[in-house]
Design a protein around this motif. Sequence first.
Motif, mmCIF file in Angstrom:
data_model
loop_
_atom_site.group_PDB
_atom_site.id
_atom_site.type_symbol
_atom_site.label_atom_id
_atom_site.label_comp_id
_atom_site.label_asym_id
_atom_site.label_seq_id
_atom_site.Cartn_x
_atom_site.Cartn_y
_atom_site.Cartn_z
ATOM 1 N N MET A 1 33.840 13.749 -49.875
ATOM 2 C CA MET A 1 34.218 13.359 -51.235
ATOM 3 C C MET A 1 33.148 13.759 -52.243
ATOM 4 O O MET A 1 33.442 14.283 -53.319
ATOM 5 N N ALA A 2 31.874 13.514 -51.857
ATOM 6 C CA ALA A 2 30.766 13.866 -52.750
ATOM 7 C C ALA A 2 30.703 15.367 -52.972
ATOM 8 O O ALA A 2 30.426 15.834 -54.080
ATOM 9 N N GLY A 3 30.979 16.145 -51.909
ATOM 10 C CA GLY A 3 30.961 17.592 -52.039
ATOM 11 C C GLY A 3 32.047 18.087 -52.969
ATOM 12 O O GLY A 3 31.833 19.024 -53.744
ATOM 13 N N TRP A 4 33.217 17.432 -52.926
ATOM 14 C CA TRP A 4 34.331 17.806 -53.800
ATOM 15 C C TRP A 4 33.973 17.512 -55.254
ATOM 16 O O TRP A 4 34.240 18.323 -56.147
ATOM 17 N N LEU A 5 33.365 16.340 -55.505
ATOM 18 C CA LEU A 5 32.963 15.982 -56.865
ATOM 19 C C LEU A 5 31.901 16.937 -57.389
ATOM 20 O O LEU A 5 31.927 17.337 -58.567
ATOM 21 N N ASP A 6 30.971 17.309 -56.547
ATOM 22 C CA ASP A 6 29.931 18.270 -56.960
ATOM 23 C C ASP A 6 30.553 19.609 -57.319
ATOM 24 O O ASP A 6 30.114 20.275 -58.277
ATOM 25 N N SER A 7 31.579 20.014 -56.570
ATOM 26 C CA SER A 7 32.247 21.285 -56.856
ATOM 27 C C SER A 7 32.964 21.237 -58.192
ATOM 28 O O SER A 7 32.916 22.194 -58.974
ATOM 29 N N VAL A 8 33.621 20.091 -58.490
ATOM 30 C CA VAL A 8 34.316 19.931 -59.766
ATOM 31 C C VAL A 8 33.320 19.948 -60.912
ATOM 32 O O VAL A 8 33.526 20.618 -61.934
ATOM 33 N N LYS A 9 32.222 19.195 -60.773
ATOM 34 C CA LYS A 9 31.192 19.169 -61.817
ATOM 35 C C LYS A 9 30.600 20.553 -62.038
ATOM 36 O O LYS A 9 30.331 20.952 -63.173
ATOM 37 N N SER A 10 30.401 21.294 -60.946
ATOM 38 C CA SER A 10 29.841 22.637 -61.074
ATOM 39 C C SER A 10 30.762 23.552 -61.868
ATOM 40 O O SER A 10 30.302 24.373 -62.677
ATOM 41 N N THR A 11 32.062 23.418 -61.656
ATOM 42 C CA THR A 11 33.028 24.248 -62.387
ATOM 43 C C THR A 11 33.132 23.828 -63.847
ATOM 44 O O THR A 11 33.227 24.669 -64.743
ATOM 45 N N LEU A 12 33.100 22.519 -64.093
ATOM 46 C CA LEU A 12 33.292 22.012 -65.451
ATOM 47 C C LEU A 12 32.070 22.238 -66.338
ATOM 48 O O LEU A 12 32.203 22.710 -67.470
ATOM 49 N N TYR A 13 30.878 21.887 -65.841
ATOM 50 C CA TYR A 13 29.689 22.027 -66.697
ATOM 51 C C TYR A 13 28.413 22.296 -65.904
ATOM 52 O O TYR A 13 27.306 22.058 -66.404
ATOM 53 N N GLY A 14 28.555 22.833 -64.702
ATOM 54 C CA GLY A 14 27.374 23.135 -63.896
ATOM 55 C C GLY A 14 26.596 24.340 -64.377
ATOM 56 O O GLY A 14 25.445 24.544 -63.981
ATOM 57 N N GLY A 15 27.205 25.150 -65.246
ATOM 58 C CA GLY A 15 26.535 26.367 -65.700
ATOM 59 C C GLY A 15 25.713 26.196 -66.963
ATOM 60 O O GLY A 15 25.289 27.188 -67.568
#
Length: 279
Positions: A1-15
């Motif tokens: 679950m944490a990995g999925w949330l990290d992936s979403v955050k990375s796509t939304l504003y991780g850059g």
Amino acid sequence: MAGWLDSVKSTLYGGLHSSIIDLGGAECAHHIPFWVKITESVGVIIYAAIVIAWTAKKVTYVTDEDVLVMRARDIRVGSGCRSVMLMILALVFGMELSYKVVIGRLLFVMNPCHVITITQLCLLCVVPSKLSVAVFRVMIHNLFGAFLGLLFAATTGRQLPGQVSVYWAQHLLICIIPMYMIYSWGPQCLEPLSDWSWARISLVVFGLYHHHILLPLAELTHVNLGFMLCPPSSDPIGGPYYRIIYTILMSILGLTIGKLYTATYFCLANQFSIKNKEN
């Protein structure tokens, strides 16, 4: 679950990069005192309530007869060109979304100009109706954001090849497409020049969207959505009270830009009509 949330955050504003303050970060998030943000947000609610109460009984809607006239005109003059405009706008916006996914800044799709683009894509896909005309009238009075984007281009964080060109193309299309839609749907989609009710409603929509949708998201993520956390580096005003100053300026622009579109269309229509009669 944490990995999925990290992936979403990375796509939304991780850059986001802290070195580019225009995009956000802790320094940008603390540019405006918290009490100023609260005061502005409460002020927008009070302003919205007053304007809605004042304007509710004065709003003019298109009639059923006008809708039928617009649909007939749209079929006669607009169908082929509309498909071309839709494909061009969809291509440009698709490229913009692709850039945002690649660099991890998809949350910026919440910015007003992207919302206007999505609105225009939807309007290009539908036939004239009372609802679509109402959306069009609100949209046309919110075009001042695209004009400001052309005058004070915030392209600091656009470093990939072609990214700046897509920015200019999108903002130019935002300004061009409403003129085509007026031509395609006819003057019935515009309120009379003497009617300011839709301009006032548009300002309410603009204020509520910025202060009660963009600002909470920006505070939560430290992403500078709609420049609600701090002004862009190209901004000539700046300071902790820049939003108050721009609220006044944007109110003036919001009340005039849509009317300028209306006046420009009628002037051009009259000129073409005169030339056709002479020929």
